[in-house]
Design an enzyme around this catalytic site. Structure first.
Site, short mmCIF file in Angstrom:
data_model
loop_
_atom_site.label_atom_id
_atom_site.label_comp_id
_atom_site.label_asym_id
_atom_site.label_seq_id
_atom_site.Cartn_x
_atom_site.Cartn_y
_atom_site.Cartn_z
N TYR A 198 59.06 30.91 75.32
CA TYR A 198 57.89 31.62 75.02
C TYR A 198 56.84 31.75 76.49
CZ TYR A 198 52.79 32.66 74.68
OH TYR A 198 51.65 33.16 74.91
N TRP A 226 58.34 32.05 66.57
CA TRP A 226 58.39 32.57 67.89
C TRP A 226 57.57 31.80 68.54
CZ3 TRP A 226 54.80 36.04 70.30
CH2 TRP A 226 55.34 36.23 71.74
N GLU A 243 40.65 33.60 77.16
CA GLU A 243 41.90 33.99 77.82
C GLU A 243 41.76 35.34 78.40
OE1 GLU A 243 46.57 34.03 76.51
OE2 GLU A 243 45.14 34.48 75.24
N HIS A 280 53.01 27.35 71.33
CA HIS A 280 53.23 28.49 70.31
C HIS A 280 54.00 28.28 69.05
CE1 HIS A 280 54.06 33.06 70.26
NE2 HIS A 280 52.96 33.01 71.25
N ASN A 310 50.04 43.94 67.74
CA ASN A 310 51.30 44.11 68.58
C ASN A 310 52.45 44.06 67.84
OD1 ASN A 310 52.56 44.18 71.01
ND2 ASN A 310 52.12 41.87 71.47
N ASP A 342 50.44 26.31 75.68
CA ASP A 342 50.51 26.89 74.79
C ASP A 342 51.89 26.48 73.98
OD1 ASP A 342 50.66 28.43 72.55
OD2 ASP A 342 50.09 30.54 73.59
N ARG A 374 46.57 28.32 82.36
CA ARG A 374 47.71 27.71 81.10
C ARG A 374 48.98 27.75 82.04
NH1 ARG A 374 49.79 31.60 76.23
NH2 ARG A 374 51.35 32.26 78.06
N HIS A 386 47.47 32.81 83.21
CA HIS A 386 48.69 32.25 82.78
C HIS A 386 49.32 32.08 84.16
CE1 HIS A 386 48.88 34.30 78.65
NE2 HIS A 386 47.75 33.77 78.63
N GLU A 401 47.73 24.36 72.88
CA GLU A 401 47.44 25.44 71.76
C GLU A 401 48.45 25.51 70.77
OE1 GLU A 401 46.93 29.17 73.96
OE2 GLU A 401 47.49 30.33 72.24
N ASP A 455 48.01 42.51 74.75
CA ASP A 455 48.28 43.48 73.74
C ASP A 455 46.84 43.45 73.17
OD1 ASP A 455 49.25 40.49 73.35
OD2 ASP A 455 48.87 41.16 71.21
N HIS A 486 41.54 34.59 71.89
CA HIS A 486 42.68 35.37 72.57
C HIS A 486 42.58 36.37 73.41
CE1 HIS A 486 46.79 37.14 70.89
NE2 HIS A 486 46.98 36.36 72.26
N GLU A 519 44.86 32.22 67.15
CA GLU A 519 45.19 33.77 67.62
C GLU A 519 45.95 34.49 66.45
OE1 GLU A 519 47.66 32.76 71.00
OE2 GLU A 519 49.56 33.71 70.06
N ARG A 540 40.74 30.14 68.18
CA ARG A 540 41.19 31.41 69.27
C ARG A 540 41.36 32.52 68.54
NH1 ARG A 540 43.27 31.75 73.51
NH2 ARG A 540 45.32 32.62 72.97
O1 EZ4 Z 1 51.98 35.60 71.83
O2 EZ4 Z 1 49.53 37.96 72.31
O3 EZ4 Z 1 48.16 32.74 73.94
N1 EZ4 Z 1 48.64 33.84 73.94
C1 EZ4 Z 1 49.87 34.25 73.09
C2 EZ4 Z 1 50.19 35.40 73.07
C3 EZ4 Z 1 50.83 35.98 71.82
C4 EZ4 Z 1 50.98 37.46 71.83
C5 EZ4 Z 1 51.31 38.12 70.51
O4 EZ4 Z 1 51.20 39.34 70.45
O5 EZ4 Z 1 50.14 33.42 72.54
O6 EZ4 Z 1 51.17 35.83 74.29
CO CO Z 2 48.94 31.66 72.23
#
Ligand code: EZ4
Ligand code: CO
Length: 402
Positions: free
Chosen positions: A159, A402, A339, A212, A37, A210, A147, A122, A236, A316, A312, A262, A283
């Site tokens: 996020y 991020w 997921e 993140h 991605n 998550d 999630r 999600h 996560e 993407d 994951h 991931e 993941r």
């Molecule tokens: O941020 O796939 O758990 N899932 C994630 C995703 C990732 C994206 C990054 O390309 O964290 O949403």
């Molecule tokens: Co994630």
């Protein structure tokens, strides 16, 4: 059997996908996903310039040797670009072998350990009450595991959350979007969200979240402790995962299960996490970690240490990766959860496939190989468009994960 040709298809039916197709002298071809991605053309070029010329003439049945050729033989080991390229080759070779032997790939990986694959979806809301509504919608769709991500009071965007009425998609066309972050506001808010979900929907639902990559280890420890009364299925990516020993600190403080991986692309990203039992779910994904061949070894290692998989599965990752993951999940003993972030219907049309969702589970069909194809005519109508993942800053402007 010999590989005669291989080509790349880069298309953008709502979002970018890079697909490798390997052709053989017996009319059988195989598909591999090479989508990274926001960095799609780097992988496409790597394959085109450095891998495809070395594939021509090889026997596609020699999967292990071809894998080692591109891993060890490149000298420059690991990294997401390299490993996504190798993954695409590996997936395509398993697809070819399955088709040649007239059997689904799960039969080549040990056979069926289960008939259905539990997935999680999600539920993203702009605020707490919106998130509760979205959880309800997904329960109605049959999901057993959800999630939850939510807009946080006082933070402009975060996020996993789309504007109300829009579908969330990590990458956007144009230059990177900038989001902002406050750990303090996040940590104060999240337990309220989990509590509200449990109060409204009870204890049976599997609840995931998550983080993140945004917390420090001690902050993640607080997050995990605060979440304990609401017994999450997992938290996560609680911290940025370069430093494997971070997880020991988190582990010492909380019983909230931990999922990570991931963005991993090699066993050397997680060997200590696994063997020291610092995590509960891995993941990693087939497309970003070198394919089915190395992940099988990693999953078997993880089985010894009671670590289960939770691959994951965001939008993407193309339907080719989803199919490969479902074969893998069907075969291995230590499957945990998968997921599932459904693709746009157009993506499903471009990649016709032999799997389906029903009542909280995914089901893989019994077509030979991976059971997924690519409609080249349709794909050609949607050319590549550059897109980026967002970047993230703390409220004072400092660049953050991020
Ligand atoms: O941020 O796939 O758990 N899932 C994630 C995703 C990732 C994206 C990054 O390309 O964290 O949403
Ligand atoms: Co994630």
């Amino acid at each position: 059997m010999k590989i005669t040709e291989a080509k790349l298809v880069v298309c953008s039916p709502t979002r970018n996908f890079v697909t490798l197709i390997i052709y053989t002298d017996q009319g059988i071809y195989g598909l591999g996903d090479a989508t990274l991605n926001g960095r799609e053309l780097a992988v496409a070029t790597y394959l085109e310039e450095y891998c495809i010329p070395c594939l021509i003439g090889r026997n596609p049945f020699d999967i292990e040797d071809i894998w080692q050729y591109f891993y060890k033989g490149a000298y420059w080991k690991r990294g997401p670009v390299t490993m996504s390229a190798i993954a695409a080759i590996d997936m395509a070779l398993w697809d070819i072998k399955g088709k040649a032997l007239n059997t689904p790939v799960y039969n080549l990986l040990g056979g069926k350990s289960r008939d259905q694959i539990m997935v999680y979806c999600h539920a993203n809301g702009t605020d707490l009450s919106h998130t509760l509504e979205v959880v309800h919608e997904h329960l109605e769709m049959g999901y057993k595991a959800i999630r939850v991500q939510s807009g946080i009071p006082g933070i402009a965007s975060t996020y996993g959350v789309a504007a109300k009425g829009e579908k969330y998609e990590p990458a956007t066309r144009g230059l990177p979007h900038e989001s902002s972050w406050s750990t303090e506001k996040y940590l104060n808010f999240m337990p309220n969200l989990f509590s509200a979900v449990r109060n409204k929907y009870g204890d049976n639902l599997h609840l995931l979240h998550d983080c993140h990559h945004r917390l420090t280890p001690i902050e993640a420890a607080r997050f995990g402790k605060d979440a304990e009364p609401f017994h999450l299925f997992w938290m996560e990516d609680p911290v940025s995962e370069e430093l494997q020993e971070s997880f020991r600190l988190i582990r010492n403080h909380t019983t909230t299960p931990i999922a990570v991986g991931e963005i991993f692309n090699s066993v050397f990203d997680c060997n200590r996490l696994i063997t020291e039992q610092l995590i509960d779910y891995l993941r990693m994904t087939i497309v970003h970690s070198g394919g089915i061949t190395p992940l099988q070894k990693i999953a078997h290692l993880a089985e010894v240490y009671n670590v289960r998989t939770g691959f994951h599965g965001a939008t993407d990752l193309s339907p080719v990766t989803m199919a490969a993951a479902l074969h893998f999940n069907t075969a291995i003993h230590n499957f945990g959860i998968q997921e599932h972030m459904p693709h746009d219907p157009l993506v499903d049309e471009v990649f016709p496939h032999d799997y389906h969702f029903n009542d909280g589970f995914m089901f893989i069909g019994d077509k030979p190989g991976l059971g997924v194809d690519l409609d080249l005519d349709l794909a050609s109508k949607y050319p590549y468009q550059r897109a980026f993942l967002p970047v993230n800053r703390r409220e004072d402007g400092t660049m953050w994960n991020w």
